[in-house]
Design a protein around this motif. Sequence first.
Motif, PDB file in Angstrom:
ATOM      1  N   ILE A  70       0.842  -1.196   0.000  1.00 10.08           N
ATOM      2  CA  ILE A  70       0.000   0.000   0.000  1.00 10.08           C
ATOM      3  C   ILE A  70       0.875   1.242   0.000  1.00 10.08           C
ATOM      4  O   ILE A  70       1.924   1.281   0.652  1.00 10.08           O
ATOM      5  CB  ILE A  70      -0.961  -0.005   1.211  1.00 10.08           C
ATOM      6  CG1 ILE A  70      -1.957   1.165   1.126  1.00 10.08           C
ATOM      7  CG2 ILE A  70      -0.199   0.036   2.524  1.00 10.08           C
ATOM      8  CD1 ILE A  70      -3.054   1.102   2.178  1.00 10.08           C
ATOM      9  N   HIS A  71       0.437   2.235  -0.773  1.00 14.38           N
ATOM     10  CA  HIS A  71       1.066   3.550  -0.765  1.00 14.38           C
ATOM     11  C   HIS A  71      -0.011   4.544  -0.327  1.00 14.38           C
ATOM     12  O   HIS A  71      -1.073   4.625  -0.955  1.00 14.38           O
ATOM     13  CB  HIS A  71       1.601   3.918  -2.147  1.00 14.38           C
ATOM     14  CG  HIS A  71       2.751   3.064  -2.580  1.00 14.38           C
ATOM     15  ND1 HIS A  71       2.600   1.782  -3.053  1.00 14.38           N
ATOM     16  CD2 HIS A  71       4.093   3.317  -2.582  1.00 14.38           C
ATOM     17  CE1 HIS A  71       3.786   1.282  -3.346  1.00 14.38           C
ATOM     18  NE2 HIS A  71       4.710   2.182  -3.070  1.00 14.38           N
ATOM     19  N   THR A  72       0.252   5.267   0.752  1.00 11.23           N
ATOM     20  CA  THR A  72      -0.745   6.145   1.360  1.00 11.23           C
ATOM     21  C   THR A  72      -0.245   7.580   1.365  1.00 11.23           C
ATOM     22  O   THR A  72       0.917   7.841   1.702  1.00 11.23           O
ATOM     23  CB  THR A  72      -1.022   5.716   2.818  1.00 11.23           C
ATOM     24  OG1 THR A  72      -1.389   4.337   2.841  1.00 11.23           O
ATOM     25  CG2 THR A  72      -2.140   6.549   3.429  1.00 11.23           C
TER      26      THR A  72
ATOM     27  N   ARG B  99      -8.720  14.227   2.981  1.00  7.69           N
ATOM     28  CA  ARG B  99      -8.819  13.231   1.904  1.00  7.69           C
ATOM     29  C   ARG B  99      -7.501  12.468   1.827  1.00  7.69           C
ATOM     30  O   ARG B  99      -6.425  13.061   1.766  1.00  7.69           O
ATOM     31  CB  ARG B  99      -9.089  13.928   0.570  1.00  7.69           C
ATOM     32  CG  ARG B  99     -10.445  14.630   0.518  1.00  7.69           C
ATOM     33  CD  ARG B  99     -11.395  13.960  -0.406  1.00  7.69           C
ATOM     34  NE  ARG B  99     -10.900  13.811  -1.752  1.00  7.69           N
ATOM     35  CZ  ARG B  99     -11.428  12.970  -2.641  1.00  7.69           C
ATOM     36  NH1 ARG B  99     -12.434  12.203  -2.296  1.00  7.69           N
ATOM     37  NH2 ARG B  99     -10.946  12.900  -3.864  1.00  7.69           N
ATOM     38  N   VAL B 100      -7.624  11.173   1.853  1.00  3.01           N
ATOM     39  CA  VAL B 100      -6.456  10.289   1.830  1.00  3.01           C
ATOM     40  C   VAL B 100      -6.537   9.392   0.603  1.00  3.01           C
ATOM     41  O   VAL B 100      -7.603   8.833   0.305  1.00  3.01           O
ATOM     42  CB  VAL B 100      -6.398   9.417   3.106  1.00  3.01           C
ATOM     43  CG1 VAL B 100      -5.261   8.398   3.022  1.00  3.01           C
ATOM     44  CG2 VAL B 100      -6.238  10.288   4.342  1.00  3.01           C
ATOM     45  N   ARG B 101      -5.429   9.279  -0.102  1.00  2.21           N
ATOM     46  CA  ARG B 101      -5.367   8.344  -1.231  1.00  2.21           C
ATOM     47  C   ARG B 101      -4.573   7.120  -0.809  1.00  2.21           C
ATOM     48  O   ARG B 101      -3.474   7.252  -0.248  1.00  2.21           O
ATOM     49  CB  ARG B 101      -4.701   8.980  -2.447  1.00  2.21           C
ATOM     50  CG  ARG B 101      -4.666   8.011  -3.664  1.00  2.21           C
ATOM     51  CD  ARG B 101      -3.985   8.636  -4.857  1.00  2.21           C
ATOM     52  NE  ARG B 101      -2.580   8.896  -4.577  1.00  2.21           N
ATOM     53  CZ  ARG B 101      -1.879   9.904  -5.086  1.00  2.21           C
ATOM     54  NH1 ARG B 101      -2.454  10.771  -5.897  1.00  2.21           N
ATOM     55  NH2 ARG B 101      -0.605  10.064  -4.776  1.00  2.21           N
ATOM     56  N   ARG B 102      -5.143   5.955  -1.058  1.00  2.00           N
ATOM     57  CA  ARG B 102      -4.433   4.706  -0.787  1.00  2.00           C
ATOM     58  C   ARG B 102      -4.395   3.893  -2.073  1.00  2.00           C
ATOM     59  O   ARG B 102      -5.434   3.651  -2.691  1.00  2.00           O
ATOM     60  CB  ARG B 102      -5.124   3.914   0.322  1.00  2.00           C
ATOM     61  CG  ARG B 102      -4.977   4.557   1.697  1.00  2.00           C
ATOM     62  CD  ARG B 102      -5.621   3.713   2.774  1.00  2.00           C
ATOM     63  NE  ARG B 102      -7.066   3.678   2.628  1.00  2.00           N
ATOM     64  CZ  ARG B 102      -7.840   2.692   3.060  1.00  2.00           C
ATOM     65  NH1 ARG B 102      -7.294   1.657   3.643  1.00  2.00           N
ATOM     66  NH2 ARG B 102      -9.142   2.743   2.898  1.00  2.00           N
ATOM     67  N   ARG B 103      -3.216   3.530  -2.467  1.00  8.38           N
ATOM     68  CA  ARG B 103      -3.021   2.755  -3.701  1.00  8.38           C
ATOM     69  C   ARG B 103      -2.534   1.369  -3.304  1.00  8.38           C
ATOM     70  O   ARG B 103      -1.442   1.213  -2.784  1.00  8.38           O
ATOM     71  CB  ARG B 103      -2.015   3.480  -4.587  1.00  8.38           C
ATOM     72  CG  ARG B 103      -1.826   2.919  -5.965  1.00  8.38           C
ATOM     73  CD  ARG B 103      -1.130   3.951  -6.861  1.00  8.38           C
ATOM     74  NE  ARG B 103       0.072   4.504  -6.280  1.00  8.38           N
ATOM     75  CZ  ARG B 103       1.281   3.920  -6.336  1.00  8.38           C
ATOM     76  NH1 ARG B 103       1.421   2.764  -6.948  1.00  8.38           N
ATOM     77  NH2 ARG B 103       2.343   4.503  -5.806  1.00  8.38           N
ATOM     78  N   PHE B 104      -3.404   0.374  -3.539  1.00 12.97           N
ATOM     79  CA  PHE B 104      -3.068  -1.007  -3.211  1.00 12.97           C
ATOM     80  C   PHE B 104      -2.487  -1.673  -4.452  1.00 12.97           C
ATOM     81  O   PHE B 104      -3.059  -1.560  -5.540  1.00 12.97           O
ATOM     82  CB  PHE B 104      -4.315  -1.780  -2.767  1.00 12.97           C
ATOM     83  CG  PHE B 104      -4.960  -1.260  -1.518  1.00 12.97           C
ATOM     84  CD1 PHE B 104      -5.860  -0.199  -1.566  1.00 12.97           C
ATOM     85  CD2 PHE B 104      -4.672  -1.819  -0.285  1.00 12.97           C
ATOM     86  CE1 PHE B 104      -6.457   0.291  -0.424  1.00 12.97           C
ATOM     87  CE2 PHE B 104      -5.276  -1.338   0.875  1.00 12.97           C
ATOM     88  CZ  PHE B 104      -6.166  -0.281   0.803  1.00 12.97           C
TER      89      PHE B 104
END
Lengths: 155, 146
Positions: free
Chosen positions: A111-113, A132-137
Amino acid sequence: MTSPIRQCYDAVRETIGQERAERLGRIDSRDVRRFTVAVRGEEPRPEDPVHPLFLTSILHWGTGPGGSGLRPDGLGPDDTHGLPVDEVRVMGAGQEIVVHRRPEPGTVVTIHTSVTDADYRHGRTGELLIVRVRRRFGDDSGADLVTCHETFLAR
Amino acid sequence: MTTNITPDPAAIVPGTVLPEWRVRPTNLQLFRFSAVTWNAHRIHYDQEYARVEGYPNVLVQSHLHGAFLAEALVAWLGQDLLFRELSWRNKHYAVPGDELTVSGTVVAVEREAGEHVFEIDLAEHNQGGTLCAPGRAVVVTGGARR
């Protein structure tokens, strides 16, 4: 004197654009089935796919702290995706997910947060912080699985 | 929870209205959802804490509202449905015993290589008609999918 919400806003603003990377671990088929049972209330079929919200709903992939390490509201220090919100009440306000590739049991997930935006409002009902948080799995080959933009409210 | 008869995807056009899907969340469901997501927030299992926070009971988790929207689509289009996008906002809380109804309308359709791609506006209301969670999804059915 600056209020806890305003202090939190200032601290969150400082983190915008900083990305944290973490290896979450392998998707366990038992957890996938349990998730479906929790949502659906009935046993899943063996061929049922991973629920689209499985990855983005889990607050913690490790054990987390013991009871004495939890905040008064029950959240652990890592349950708010690294946001510096120890002194305020936090609640989820929704997600926007894009599924790039459906995850499968056995996939090793990374994960990149990062915080993408923060807004501070002071209105009739008091102070409100919107984050607002972006999480890239992704998987361990670097391929994207799911991207999630999640909104948190803090009061 | 309600279930529906899966429709012919070729017959779905913009303006098609989904059958309403209903669910009545229980304390057991909230417990299990908190457990499987490792969500220890007391608002979801500690009734006294929830009341101190100003709510009549423990609260349905934010993500469970989103999952209900997804379930309404799965109940309509079948388990093999593929989600490309899903979004929702939490506008009002729900508590165990509430009857939540998910409704939806297809707003756009694309047909590509045997696949049917539907963009659908969604809404979850409680028994009093209060909007709890508006949402939107882009889903694919049919064809050889990822």
